[in-house]
Design an enzyme around this catalytic site. Structure first.
Site, PDB file in Angstrom:
ATOM      1  N   GLU A 255       0.693  -1.153   0.025  1.00 17.25           N
ATOM      2  CA  GLU A 255       0.038  -0.011   0.101  1.00 17.25           C
ATOM      3  C   GLU A 255       0.945   1.057  -0.115  1.00 17.25           C
ATOM      4  O   GLU A 255       1.554   1.441   0.939  1.00 17.25           O
ATOM      5  CB  GLU A 255      -0.832  -0.042   1.317  1.00 17.25           C
ATOM      6  CG  GLU A 255      -1.763  -1.169   1.532  1.00 17.25           C
ATOM      7  CD  GLU A 255      -2.826  -1.244   0.343  1.00 17.25           C
ATOM      8  OE1 GLU A 255      -3.054  -0.286  -0.240  1.00 17.25           O
ATOM      9  OE2 GLU A 255      -3.601  -2.321   0.228  1.00 17.25           O
ATOM     10  N   CYS A 294      -3.070   8.734   3.462  1.00 14.67           N
ATOM     11  CA  CYS A 294      -2.828   7.996   2.137  1.00 14.67           C
ATOM     12  C   CYS A 294      -3.764   8.399   1.053  1.00 14.67           C
ATOM     13  O   CYS A 294      -3.683   8.490  -0.190  1.00 14.67           O
ATOM     14  CB  CYS A 294      -2.395   6.714   2.135  1.00 14.67           C
ATOM     15  SG  CYS A 294      -3.589   5.783   3.191  1.00 14.67           S
TER      16      CYS A 294
END
Ligand code: NAP
Length: 525
Positions: A255, A294
């Site tokens: 990720e 994020c």
């Protein structure tokens, strides 16, 4: 205070000076982390030899009970996690809640949905397939938990949630966890791990905590392990290309960072409810956790004729939000995590300013409320505007991991789709529009380069979960630059920690194995 490592069932302090964790408001040192001298190879072997078999001796039901107990333990210590978040991240109540409550919710969520897997210890996938004329030889697919360790290398911005969203599916699968939190904010993950260890919930070896540098961790991972990484694309590349990881085909889930977008449809006029919802969402994404998410919105695509109106509306809201010491009740926007991150944000903004104008903020010398600008690590919330997204390059590439976003004008749907795609793969994009034809064109035009698309029209109103809000029932991850990983999505998350194989043989053998298995179909229901 030195944060000890928990490896091979014991607390062990690392050697040397280690690395300091600081208060981003005062600059004061809070704790130190070091993994120097810790036998990482032995820690992994211990997790595989002790933790894995003990977890796998339990059924899914048994492991669900462990998750429920972890959820209760974390909930009981919530106040302390908020205190640590304030000290080590400058997180106010809302910022800390996003991480800490998100973590507890995710753990409890898996304790609940894991019940669908009942008493089985492995998973039977699909129906038996006949491989012979008379049916004496058949094939049956199974999913079994990996017999290795789940190694979590996490980013600094979600020390609590990043830990739990990975730990819940791994433990439910029966795989022991080895947590390596990011050094700048390791204290919170360490405290949560310590609380779980003290509560004596997990079998020996089922949890290990390594604080400080990852050192030779990857060198000792093997074919049965899973490395689940969250962090920058640059570190991800180093992890993926690690010689041992390549040689032994260690399963790696990444990720990484992402230039996420929000799109305002041409049918949405300034002043309408939908327009105002987008304005609020952009401001929330820029300011919550000081933009250190994020999933945060980095690019705001707006029809050219509405560029000014949107810029003015966002700037008006931003101007009413005070940035500074979160201990002051008037403050709405906190600091970034440390001086290094502040410097990285300011450098990123300098690059963006080369092809953008400043609509709001952008002052490197601004005075945060109740904080010394020299010692603290604040970045003034900054909104930029780019009139020529086609010829621009930084806006599609530079991730300012702080309270910043860029408006990008577009002239046609096709042009906008092409520009969104220049993010080269993102975690999430949101679309605010009512025109069904426009929504369909955009979803089909960018869907393949995103893990999640959030569509908001007037029928949804305020009832959407949020652009930056990762819910455990839905997929988190994204292709390309976002890392190509997949997390959460309910019980689908268990796939990362299981291995698929097919048994070809007599139905008596495949049938007996199938009888002891839970149905993998429940992963997708
Ligand atoms: P980072 O610098 O890439 O570090 C991430 C983790 O990797 C840390 O635990 C770090 O340890 C470790 N690490 C660094 N070098 C390593 C190496 N050679 N081998 C093994 N581990 C290594 O990222 P960050 O600054 O903590 O986090 C910010 C970034 O994460 C942003 O770009 C953000 O977009 C991204 N992020 C993505 C997601 C997502 O779900 N996609 C979520 C959150 C954040 P040390 O701290 O000890 O160096």
């Amino acid at each position: 205070m030195n944060l000890a490592n928990y490896v091979s069932g014991e607390w062990k302090s690392g050697g040397g000076a280690g690395e300091a964790l600081v208060d981003p408001v005062s600059g004061e040192e809070l704790a130190r982390v070091s993994s120097q001298g810790i036998d990482v190879k032995q820690a992994l072997e211990f997790a595989r030899a002790e933790g894995g078999p003990a977890l796998c001796a339990l059924s899914f039901r048994g492991r669900v009970e462990l998750l429920a107990k972890i959820g209760e333990t974390l909930a009981a210590n919530r106040d302390e996690y908020f205190r640590i978040s304030l000290l080590n991240q400058g997180a106010n109540q809302a910022d800390a809640s996003f991480d800490v409550d998100g973590a507890i919710y995710t753990m409890k969520y898996y304790a609940k949905i894991g019940q669908a897997l009942a008493e089985g210890k492995m998973l039977k996938e699909g129906a038996q397939v006949s491989l012979s004329k008379t049916g004496v030889f058949v094939g049956q697919h199974f999913l079994v938990p990996a017999k290795g360790a789940a190694v979590f290398i996490n980013a600094f911005n979600f020390p609590a949630w990043g830990f739990c969203e990975k730990a819940a599916p791994a433990l439910l699968s029966g795989v022991p966890i080895v947590i390596k939190p990011a050094s700048p904010t390791a204290w919170l993950a360490h405290k949560m791990g310590e609380d779980i260890v003290k509560a004596n919930i997990l079998p020996r070896g089922a949890i290990s905590i390594l604080c400080g540098s990852a050192r030779d961790l990857l060198e000792h991972t093997g074919e049965s392990d899973v490395v689940s990484f969250t962090g920058s694309a640059e570190t991800a590349m180093r992890i993926r290309s690690h010689t041992n990881v390549l040689r032994r085909s260690v399963r790696v889930n990444v990720e990484a960072d992402s230039i996420n977008s929000v799109i305002l449809g041409p049918d949405v006029s300034p002043g309408t409810d939908l327009f105002e919802l987008l304005v609020k969402e952009v401001v929330r994404e820029m300011t919550l956790k000081a933009g250190q998410k994020c999933t945060a919105i980095r690019r705001v695509f707006v029809p050219r004729q509405n560029l000014k109106a949107l810029g003015d509306a966002i700037a008006t809201r931003l101007s009413s939000m005070k940035t500074g010491n979160p201990r002051n009740a008037e403050v709405k926007v906190g600091p970034v995590v440390n001086k290094a991150q502040q410097a990285a944000c300011l450098e990123g903004l300098r690059r963006l300013k080369r092809e953008c104008t400043v609509v709001f903020g952008g002052d490197e010398n601004f005075q945060p409320l109740d904080a010394d600008p020299v010692k603290s690590a604040f970045v003034q919330p900054t909104l930029l505007a780019c009139e020529n997204g086609v010829d621009a390059s930084f806006v599609h590439d530079v991730e300012v991991f702080g309270p910043a976003a860029t408006l990008i004008a577009y002239d046609s749907t096709e042009e906008m789709i092409a520009l969104v795609r220049r993010g080269l793969g993102s975690l999430v994009a949101s679309i605010f529009a009512n025109d069904p034809a426009f929504l369909k064109t955009v979803v089909l035009g960018i869907g393949d380069l995103h893990g999640r698309l959030m569509v908001v029209d007037s029928s949804v109103g305020t009832q959407y979960t949020g652009h930056g809000n990762v819910v455990p029932s839905c997929l988190h991850g994204g292709p390309g630059r976002a890392g190509g990983g997949e997390e959460l999505a309910g019980l689908r998350a268990l796939l990362l920690y299981h291995r698929r194989f097919v048994v070809q043989g007599p139905p008596s053998v495949t049938g007996a194995l199938a009888e002891r298995s839970a149905d993998a179909g429940s992963l997708y229901s």
